[in-house]
Design a protein around this motif. Structure first.
Motif, short mmCIF file in Angstrom:
data_model
loop_
_atom_site.label_atom_id
_atom_site.label_comp_id
_atom_site.label_asym_id
_atom_site.label_seq_id
_atom_site.Cartn_x
_atom_site.Cartn_y
_atom_site.Cartn_z
N GLN A 311 -3.01 1.01 0.31
CA GLN A 311 -2.78 1.34 -1.08
C GLN A 311 -1.30 1.52 -1.38
O GLN A 311 -0.82 1.15 -2.44
N LYS A 316 -1.22 -2.21 -6.42
CA LYS A 316 -2.32 -2.65 -7.28
C LYS A 316 -3.64 -2.04 -6.83
O LYS A 316 -4.59 -1.93 -7.59
N LEU A 317 -3.69 -1.67 -5.53
CA LEU A 317 -4.96 -1.18 -5.00
C LEU A 317 -5.20 0.29 -5.30
O LEU A 317 -6.20 0.84 -4.93
N LYS A 318 -4.23 0.90 -5.99
CA LYS A 318 -4.40 2.33 -6.23
C LYS A 318 -5.56 2.60 -7.16
O LYS A 318 -5.82 1.86 -8.09
N THR A 319 -6.22 3.68 -6.88
CA THR A 319 -7.36 4.03 -7.73
C THR A 319 -7.16 5.45 -8.23
O THR A 319 -6.15 6.07 -7.96
N GLY A 320 -8.12 5.92 -8.90
CA GLY A 320 -8.16 7.34 -9.26
C GLY A 320 -7.10 7.76 -10.26
O GLY A 320 -6.93 7.11 -11.31
N PRO A 321 -6.39 8.85 -9.94
CA PRO A 321 -5.47 9.44 -10.92
C PRO A 321 -4.44 8.45 -11.46
O PRO A 321 -4.04 8.53 -12.60
N MET A 323 -4.89 5.34 -12.05
CA MET A 323 -5.54 4.57 -13.09
C MET A 323 -5.67 5.40 -14.35
O MET A 323 -5.45 4.92 -15.46
#
Lengths: 340, 547, 324
Positions: A311, A316-321, A323
């Motif tokens: 990540q 780009k692969l980040k998720t969660g907060p 986003m």
């Protein structure tokens, strides 16, 4: 962890270069620079963990396990190699995780076993990645005939089924100590990494900064070490973790089949003795499930860390907060523009 | 009056039925399920290459030497006798023997079966031809076979049951070179179960031989063989009641197997072969008899048996080289005379070691040789024989207590095997011969010609007199003389201590009485319950019946 | 076309190297099968018999070179000799009995984890900010990285021993006859649940992550934005535009995965006593059954090479740029 630190240190060195150019910089501001550096490292680390529960969980688990292994002699309640209880005693206050068929304390064994198993996995990973880097980078950078031959060898190793080969070798070598297993694992698991490193090296090779370094006349070795390697760090580290996970699993597999050294204390040999004493059937589940759980948690934790590193290197692969933040900013922008 | 008559008739009835629990009352029928540890079943009914699966089941032996009762059970043979010069054995077959295909079983078949192994040396299990002692085997009439030996040998007859009696009308058609690969399809046999009902990779079933020579036997109809990977797979099968007869090590048997069904689940572990710690007497410090004695006294055998082996084996305090398997032959005098060697006495052990000059010179807790050399050695054990590995581990713990540093060394079978045969060990755990008579064990231990060939001869204690003594056994048929020889051999063994006795292996035997009864047991020890021995298996199969 | 030919050439060379190595391996190691045969009997066989038995199994003849030539010949004619363990049944038959089961297990679990993984991965990429996208991938990563043996043991213990709802061993109930009956198929299915389940658990994360990462990369591309701007349904975008491009790295991964899953099935087969190739290989190793070991390694190598070749074919079909 390692890769990030290096990256940060690089950046820190860069910062350092620009601010210490002046020879007459007072001492006080040097101290301030050091504080700034620490602060920036700390911020980057926080950023890594922020909103990244897998990283937090993974790192905490691994830290506990490594600490357990490091401080095994201090934390153990008994000598793991001595008979200190009746066979198959259930967990109690004296033997927190029960005793094995041989009357040994499971808790102390699992701590000492961690040392063995982690060492084997770590060194196997180091050996494998070293070979992988050597082969991958040389092959990718030098190209031509060298590349063709090395690629060929890599592919041959890749198609040979590694686990059966490992089992056959281990069986034939007899009572193999953990040293032999480490070497075997290292020597059979490098092809994966080599292939990935090779393609990445080839991708970097044509970038401008390499071409300019070559034009400047930098020696090939220096280019490899200083320009190419640092850019491979995250891949190498990811591959390293993957190999470590695989090596741990392979050691456990070989151990339970009795192909390792049954007289050393490791998680694999703990499984072997548990299997042999039919501990699951006789109701002494602790003998089998404790090392199994240890292996599971270690493997899982490393995988979480691996995932988090992905990540970081590929935002780009980040998720969660992240986003959520993005969506929030997006909404504000749209409102301002009158689109919402 | 009336009631007295009724009472009398009832009592009479009971008496009659008590005596009459013979053939008429025993139900016919039932299936015996037995576990087989192998990779699966294949269509190979050649008794010499099928791993002993069909001995005693498809093929009836000539006779069975029952070491538990000391009697000879005659099966196909009705009698087998030596001539007075011990150079001829005359075997007489029973009358009216038939093969499962209806053809008669005659002396010609028997003679053929033996001479066949001459042309197929891989089948010569007891080396009757290759040793050069058998001159000829001839069928002198339809019922009699004569074995002619070159030299007198009263032990020769014990090897006979190991050879399978095969129909000449089937096997005579196979060329000698094809014998080893001959799979004997549609097998013709003489045993209790010759009808192959089905053969699947993991299960096969054999059913009764309608031409069996014993009337009303076998009581049971069929035997089912189920294939298992290894011991650990057999255990849950036993616990669930899927099999009736187990012959392997089961962990914690009281709490797993017996507890599952206390009424019907039983086990009985009579003593099997004696297990010893072999010492290489040609190397220091083991060349010193007192050192060996000390190493023996340092061990608490009861504890080892109890903890390392769950208490299943029988502790062996006999220093004479044989254990409780051969109880009738054990010399009580020798055992008594040398009992201090096998009694747990670490203080005495330490004293003996001190006297031998092995002291702890550098205070590291371990003793050294008088000249300062380290005393440290490995004890060999086969990788995978886990109960023995645990035993050896405990042994090393005891040795540590008296200041001797020993390590467990788990080795591959090939290394272990070579080591035993060529004396490449300092110490090694080892089994001993299970045979009809303990002389065979001593043959393996002491005959100089066995050095390099037998697993049991590598300890280094030999002499020409002992060779002569062992060989003299075969020259006599007199039981008293034979026992005298055995006594002398035991005395020799105990006084020289070439190996240290530990315990007698257990005969692994679990059985369930839910469906079938007639099992050998502690209360009814009619045979040593060894599945892996075709003859003993045959006796048990013929005795089992529905409840 | 030339690409494929080159690959074929490579595979053939690799095959030759593999079988040569295969030949040398057992001969370099100590011990021979006859000794191992006696280990099991624990001394109940007469030592005097051993040489005759050795000859019977055919282990004595010819120089190393002669043996090598004979070996190569036997490989190509598939006449691999008798197995020591199951004498005199020949090796090809033994392998033939167990290979289908391993293929069933390996390929079956591969297909299921592929389908499940790709679906989950796609959905997770689309729902990145939601609970699903945040929670499921890390959970799967965690579980999948338990060593093979641990997953198998845990399933064995909890579902087999404790809850007793699923069978503990075998490929099907030994008393049922193989055939296309409902009973047999049902039994096979029941016995396959735990072994396949454990392999699926281990394998699924790779696909989830491969697909998810590939999708995320692709979703940011211009042509996807273009497709969305055109007003195409999100399903169409997901599968026909983004998915098709994202599948390429997944396809290459499949080839590697086949090889890996064949190997991984060994552990599962041992724990569940599944009558597959891995199980027989282990028994063969313990018994030093050289012909059998060689044959099995041969099969595994061939399977992996074939799988790789098929993956290459797939890649050419999916990505027209490659065949240039």
């Amino acid at each position: 962890m390692f890769g990030l630190t290096l990256e940060f240190l690089n950046k820190v060195i860069d910062m350092n270069k620009s601010t210490t150019m002046a020879a007459d910089t007072p001492v006080r501001s040097r101290k301030k620079e050091f504080q700034l550096k620490c602060h920036s490292v700390w911020m980057k680390t926080k950023a890594f963990f922020h909103g990244n529960p897998p990283a937090i969980i993974g790192v905490s688990l691994i830290t506990i396990i490594i600490l357990g292994a490091l401080f095994a002699p201090v934390l153990s309640s008994h000598n793991p190699e001595k008979r200190v209880a009746r066979p198959h005693e259930a967990p109690s206050t004296e033997h927190v995780l029960g005793s094995t068929r041989n009357g040994r304390d499971v808790y102390s064994q699992v701590l000492h076993g961690a040392r063995k198993s982690l060492t084997v996995a770590l060194f196997a990973g180091i050996i494998a990645m070293t070979i992988a880097i050597a082969v991958g980078v040389t092959s990718g950078y030098l190209g031509g005939k060298v590349d063709e031959w090395m690629n060929f060898i890599t592919n041959v190793f890749l198609v040979f089924p590694q686990l059966p080969l490992l089992i056959v070798l281990a069986a034939f070598l007899g009572q193999v100590g953990s040293m032999v297993i480490t070497v075997l694992l290292g020597v059979t698991s490098w092809p994966w990494g080599a292939r990935v490193i090779r393609s990445q090296t080839m991708a970097i090779r044509n970038k401008e900064f390499i071409i300019s370094a070559e034009a400047m006349g930098e020696s090939k070795i220096r280019i490899i070490l200083v320009e190419i390697l640092p850019n491979l760090i995250s891949i190498v580290f990811g591959g390293f973790l993957g190999t470590v996970i695989y090596a741990m699993g392979a050691e456990a597999g070989l151990g339970i089949l009795g192909l390792g050294d049954a007289t050393e204390v490791s998680w694999g040999s703990m499984l072997y003795w548990a299997q042999v004493s039919s501990s699951l059937y006789t109701g002494a589940w602790w003998e089998m499930l404790v090392p199994a759980a240890a292996l599971a948690l270690t493997g899982g934790a490393l995988a979480l860390i691996n995932m988090s590193i992905d990540q970081v290197s590929n935002p780009k692969l980040k998720t969660g907060p992240h986003m959520k933040l993005w969506h929030k900013l997006n909404r504000e922008t749209m409102k301002r523009r009158g689109l919402l | 009056m009336h009631s007295k008559k009724i009472l009398a008739s009832i009592v009479c009835g009971l008496l009659v039925s008590a005596n009459g629990v013979m053939a008429e009352d025993i139900k016919q029928g039932g299936t015996l399920t037995v576990p087989i540890i192998n990779t699966g079943f294949v269509e190979n009914f050649n008794p010499y290459t099928s791993g002993g699966l069909f001995e005693g089941v498809l093929f009836e032996p000539l006779m069975v030497f029952n070491n538990m009762t000391g009697k000879v059970e005659y099966r196909l043979a009705e009698s087998a006798e030596y001539s007075t010069d011990l150079k001829t054995i005359t075997v007489k077959l029973r009358d009216n023997l038939n093969w499962s295909d209806g053809k008669p079983l005659t002396a010609k078949d028997v003679a053929f079966s033996f001479t066949m192994t001459k042309s197929a040396p891989a089948f010569d299990q007891k080396a009757i031809w290759s040793s050069g002692n058998l001159a000829s085997v001839t069928a002198t009439d339809a019922k009699t076979i004569v074995f002619t030996l070159n030299n007198a040998d009263s032990t020769f007859i014990w090897g006979l049951p190991k050879y399978h009696i095969l129909p000449e009308h089937v096997w005579g058609k196979v060329a000698a070179k094809d014998l080893p690969t001959f799979t004997n399809p549609n097998p013709v046999g003489s045993g209790p179960m010759t009808d192959i009902k089905y053969l699947k990779p993991q299960q096969m079933q054999l059913c009764r031989n309608t031409n069996y020579y014993l009337e009303n036997r076998p009581y049971i109809d069929c035997i089912t063989y189920r294939s298992y990977n290894d011991n650990s797979q057999v255990q849950p099968a036993l616990m669930k009641g899927e099999i009736d007869w187990g012959s392997n090590f089961i962990a914690d048997i009281e709490n797993t197997f017996v507890a599952a069904d206390p009424k019907n689940n039983h086990f009985w572990y009579p003593a099997n072969d004696a297990i010893h710690l072999y010492v290489n007497t040609k190397e220091a410090p083991f060349d010193n008899l007192n050192v060996r004695k000390a190493l023996s006294m340092a061990l608490d055998r009861d504890e080892i048996v109890d903890i390392a082996a769950y208490g299943y084996p029988t502790t062996n305090f006999n220093a004479g080289g044989i254990g409780e398997l051969y109880t009738p032959y054990i010399s009580k005098e020798v055992t008594e005379k040398y009992k201090d060697i096998t009694t747990f006495n670490p203080e005495k052990a330490e004293q003996l070691l001190d006297d031998a000059g092995l002291k702890d010179l550098n205070d590291d807790g371990f003793r050294q040789m008088p000249n300062g050399d380290k005393v440290e050695f490995d004890i060999n054990v086969v990788n995978g024989w886990t109960d023995w590995i645990q035993v050896v581990q405990m042994v090393t713990e005891y040795y540590e207590e008296i200041g001797i540093k020993a390590n467990v060394k788990t080795v591959d079978w090939a290394v272990y095997d070579k080591g035993l045969k060529e004396s490449e060990y300092k110490m090694s755990i080892n089994w001993s011969m299970v045979a009809t008579n303990p002389i065979e064990a001593y043959q393996a231990y002491f005959l100089t010609e066995q050095i390099g060939k037998s697993w049991h001869a590598g300890h280094g204690v030999n002499s020409a007199e002992i060779d002569a003594l062992v060989n003299s056994f075969g020259l006599t048929n007199d039981v008293a003389k034979q026992q005298a020889i055995l006594d002398q051999l035991q005395e020799f063994t105990a006084s020289n201590l070439p190996f240290i006795p530990l315990f007698s292996n257990a005969t692994w035997y679990q059985y369930r009485t839910e469906n079938l009864v007639g099992w050998p047991s502690k209360e009814n020890p009619y045979v040593q319950p060894v599945w892996y021995d075709g003859g003993k298996r045959n006796l048990i199969i013929n005795n089992l019946h529905l409840k | 076309m030339s690409f494929l030919l080159r690959r074929l050439g490579f595979y053939f060379t690799a095959f030759l190297i593999a079988i040569s190595f295969n030949f040398l391996l057992p001969r370099m190691m100590p011990g021979d099968p006859i000794d191992a045969l006696f280990a099991a009997a624990q001394g109940k066989m007469d030592p005097a018999q051993m040489d005759a038995v050795r000859e019977m199994y055919g282990f004595m003849d010819g120089s190393i070179f002669e043996q090598y030539i004979a070996y190569i010949q036997s490989v190509f004619t598939l006449d691999l000799g008798p197995s020591v363990l199951m004498f005199p049944i020949d090796v090809t038959t033994v392998v033939g009995m167990s290979l289908p089961w391993t293929m069933f297990l390996a390929l079956g679990s591969l297909i299921v984890s592929l389908i499940l993984g790709v679906t989950i991965g796609t959905y997770a990429s689309y729902r990145r900010e939601g609970f699903f996208g945040q929670f499921v991938p890390p959970l799967l990563a965690f579980i999948s990285n338990f060593p093979y043996i641990v997953t198998a043991l845990l399933l064995f213990y909890f579902f087999g021993l404790q809850l007793e709802i699923l069978p503990l061993a075998y490929t099907y109930d030994p008393s049922i006859d193989p055939g296309f009956t409902m009973e047999f198929i049902g039994s096979v299915a029941k016995h396959a649940v735990l072994p396949m389940g454990s392999m699926i658990l281990v394998g699924i994360a790779t696909w989830v992550f491969n697909m998810r990462n590939a999708m995320i990369n692709v979703l940011g591309e211009d042509y996807v934005t273009m497709a969305e701007a055109k007003g195409l349904s999100s399903f169409r975008v997901m599968y026909r535009y983004a998915g098709r491009n994202a599948i390429l790295p997944v396809a290459t991964a499949i080839a590697m995965a086949i090889g890996f899953s064949f190997a991984g099935s060994i552990m599962t087969e041992v724990v569940f006593n599944y009558q597959g190739l891995g199980n027989i290989l282990l028994k063969g190793i313990m018994a030093r059954d050289y012909p059998l070991i060689q044959a099995i390694l041969l099969i595994l190598v061939s399977a992996v090479l074939t799988a790789n070749f098929v993956a290459d074919l797939l890649y050419v079909w999916l990505d027209p740029r490659i065949s240039k």
